[in-house]
Design an enzyme around this catalytic site. Structure first.
Site, PDB file in Angstrom:
ATOM      1  N   GLY A 166       0.841  -1.193   0.000  1.00 17.95           N
ATOM      2  CA  GLY A 166       0.000   0.000   0.000  1.00 17.95           C
ATOM      3  C   GLY A 166       0.869   1.234   0.000  1.00 17.95           C
ATOM      4  N   SER A 167       0.305   2.317   0.477  1.00 16.27           N
ATOM      5  CA  SER A 167       1.016   3.594   0.392  1.00 16.27           C
ATOM      6  C   SER A 167       2.123   3.690   1.450  1.00 16.27           C
ATOM      7  CB  SER A 167       0.016   4.730   0.591  1.00 16.27           C
ATOM      8  OG  SER A 167      -0.543   4.630   1.872  1.00 16.27           O
ATOM      9  N   GLU A 224       5.639  -3.338   1.125  1.00 19.69           N
ATOM     10  CA  GLU A 224       5.768  -3.057  -0.310  1.00 19.69           C
ATOM     11  C   GLU A 224       5.006  -1.765  -0.553  1.00 19.69           C
ATOM     12  OE1 GLU A 224       7.634  -4.833  -2.136  1.00 19.69           O
ATOM     13  OE2 GLU A 224       7.856  -6.552  -0.806  1.00 19.69           O
ATOM     14  N   CYS A 264       2.015  -0.002  -8.905  1.00 19.21           N
ATOM     15  CA  CYS A 264       3.098   0.489  -8.045  1.00 19.21           C
ATOM     16  C   CYS A 264       4.376   0.727  -8.827  1.00 19.21           C
ATOM     17  CB  CYS A 264       3.338  -0.470  -6.891  1.00 19.21           C
ATOM     18  SG  CYS A 264       3.671  -2.143  -7.418  1.00 19.21           S
TER      19      CYS A 264
END
Ligand code: NDP
Length: 501
Positions: A251-252, A273, A308
């Site tokens: 995620g962020s 990640e 991403c």
């Protein structure tokens, strides 16, 4: 205007439930509160179902189920690696058999193109489960020679063994909801762990369907649980749960930092990640101009830029700048924008209204900061959360749209002089997930590979994932790697043994 008439029977039955519960200990279980979250079709803005907003009690129940299934006496732990592998192979086959159902569901909840839902989500997950099914029988330790003197003429034999780490909390985003879940669930199960999966509130339904298929594949109850809900309540309760022994998060960067802190409170293992702002570097000696421009466009516009590893900054050597950029803009402008069920579409809607607003705000900021908008920049549709493929040109490197992850179909192009200038610009970022290099000069490519601060580097191709290729980032793009051999070892802990005899 989705073609919902063509939904598979399984999906129609699934959607007919309307109010979806958590999946705990092999069955649907009501949440402890009545709170729900609506799941919206981002092309039509219709509600396609509602899921429970998982409370701390619901998370407790899911973690307790996973803990029970992890117990030494449980069928999962007692199973031989070969038998565990057979179940994971069956799971992969079932996912593949249900490709259409999974893909349609992902397209409904996320908006993405059905062809991408088929290949990246359903197809990618099947490949990942099959890959890790093979790893169940290959987890190994080492034998070690020690320098300790043994008294009384005794000898010793030292070894390490890898043991499953325990209950895993898997928290995943909405952009590839099924495949990213598989990157975590498959290796964790292969290692012998049990899992509680928390999907994004934008895309929770496909995770529930995955859990149903896991039971059909023969996974014992409790080995894979799904708790739906939001990040602040459900995600936070899961990642701060003391019985969780490993958190695996995609995620962020912002959320990753919160989760990292929560993990340290309980000394829980954590892999993060996180986001990216990945550079693509195009040298004058690129192999083929048209192919390069197509590759750059694919690298940023695929999945509406919600990737991403998207190549969202392109650095083009000065002599080629104008002509390559013209080709990239042309590639973007030729893309057909339509709803995800249109088989001929090249670009679908973004995931949600709020995400579209975020992307639009970045575009407005880019214009305000003096970047030149060359192409796109607005929602061309009356209904749905669409954004045109958007290309900016900029010379000033210190700009919000160059520094921050936009996570939409927005590319910023900047010219560079030579290799040193390209490296300086490419590495001038707080993130370091991926990078691409476009040249036919192998020594230039090798220099770039050596010096780029990125976890993944592709040469002459946009970045693609593969179960055997580790993925993860430098700097604020994360901690740890998933996929590949390292992906399965993430879910093991090492025990060192010394036998004196
Ligand atoms: P978020 O960080 O907002 O959310 C990711 C997941 O975390 C969601 O399930 C979310 O739940 C949950 N979450 C949010 N807040 C918390 C919290 N406080 N505690 C625990 N869980 C929480 O990211 P997005 O969903 O917006 O995903 C996009 C981001 O993911 C981008 O930055 C992208 O780069 C990154 N990403 C990274 C990849 C990689 O491999 N490095 C791959 C794909 C994406 P909810 O959605 O319900 O709020």
């Amino acid at each position: 205007m989705n073609d919902t008439a063509a939904l598979t029977t399984r999906l129609s039955e699934f959607l007919a439930l309307q109010n979806h519960k958590h999946f705990i200990h092999g069955a649907y279980q009501s949440g402890s509160t009545d709170q729900q979250i609506a799941v919206i079709n981002s092309a039509t803005e219709d509600v396609i179902g509602r899921v429970s907003l998982g409370s701390a009690d619901d998370v407790d129940a899911a973690v307790a189920s996973a803990l029970k299934a992890f117990h030494h006496a449980s069928p999962w732990r007692r199973m031989s690696p070969d038998d565990r592998g057979k179940i994971l192979y069956r799971y992969a086959d079932l996912i593949e058999e249900h490709t259409e159902t999974i893909a349609q569901l992902v397209t409904l909840e996320n908006g993405k193109l059905i062809k991408d839902s088929r290949s990246s989500d359903a197809g990618g997950a099947a490949k990942t489960f099959r890959y890790y099914a093979g790893w169940t029988t290959k987890i190994e330790g080492e034998t070690l020679d020690l320098s300790q003197p043994q008294k009384g003429g005794k000898q010793n034999f030292a070894l390490t063994r890898r043991e499953p780490i325990g209950v895993v909390a898997a928290v995943v985003p909405w952009n590839f909801p099924v495949s990213i879940a598989s990157w975590k669930v498959a290796p964790a199960l292969a290692a012998g762990c049990t899992v509680v999966l928390k999907p994004s509130e934008e895309t929770p339904l496909s995770a529930l369907l995955l859990a149903e298929l896991a039971i059909e594949a023969g996974l014992p109850p409790g080995v894979l649980n799904v708790v739906t809900g939001d990040g602040a309540t459900t995600g936070a309760a899961l990642t701060s749960h003391p019985d969780v022994k490993k958190i695996t998060f995609t995620g962020s960067t912002h959320t990753g930092k919160l989760i990292g802190k929560a993990a340290m409170e309980n000394i829980t293992g954590v892999s993060l990640e996180l986001g990216g702002k990945s550079p693509a570097v195009v040298f004058d000696d690129m192999i083929d101009q048209a192919e390069t421009a197509k590759g750059i466009a694919a690298g940023i516009f695929r999945n509406q830029g919600q990737v991403c590893v998207a190549g969202s900054r392109v650095y083009i050597q000065k002599k080629s700048f104008d002509r390559v950029l013209t080709d990239i803009c042309h590639a973007g402008e030729s893309m057909k924008i339509s709803h995800g069920f249109d088989e001929t579409a090249d670009l679908g809607p973004l995931v949600s209204k709020s995400h579209l607003q975020t992307v639009q705000a970045y575009i407005d900021q880019g214009k305000k900061d003096g970047a030149q908008l060359l192409s796109g920049g607005r929602n061309p549709m009356e209904k749905g959360y669409y954004m045109q493929p958007t290309v900016f040109s900029a010379t000033d490197h210190q700009q919000t749209i160059i520094e921050e992850e936009i996570f939409g179909p927005v590319l910023v192009a900047v010219p560079f002089d030579d290799l040193e200038d390209a490296l300086e610009k490419a590495n001038d970022s707080s993130m370091g997930l991926a990078a691409t290099v476009w040249t036919q000069d192998i020594s230039k490519a090798m220099t770039m590979i050596n010096r780029l601060q990125a976890g993944v580097v592709y040469v002459n191709s946009p970045v693609r994932s593969d179960p055997n290729l580790p993925l993860g980032g430098y700097k604020h793009s994360g901690i740890g790697r998933e996929l590949g051999k390292t992906g399965v070892y993430n879910y093991t802990t090492l025990k060192s043994v010394n036998i004196v005899f």
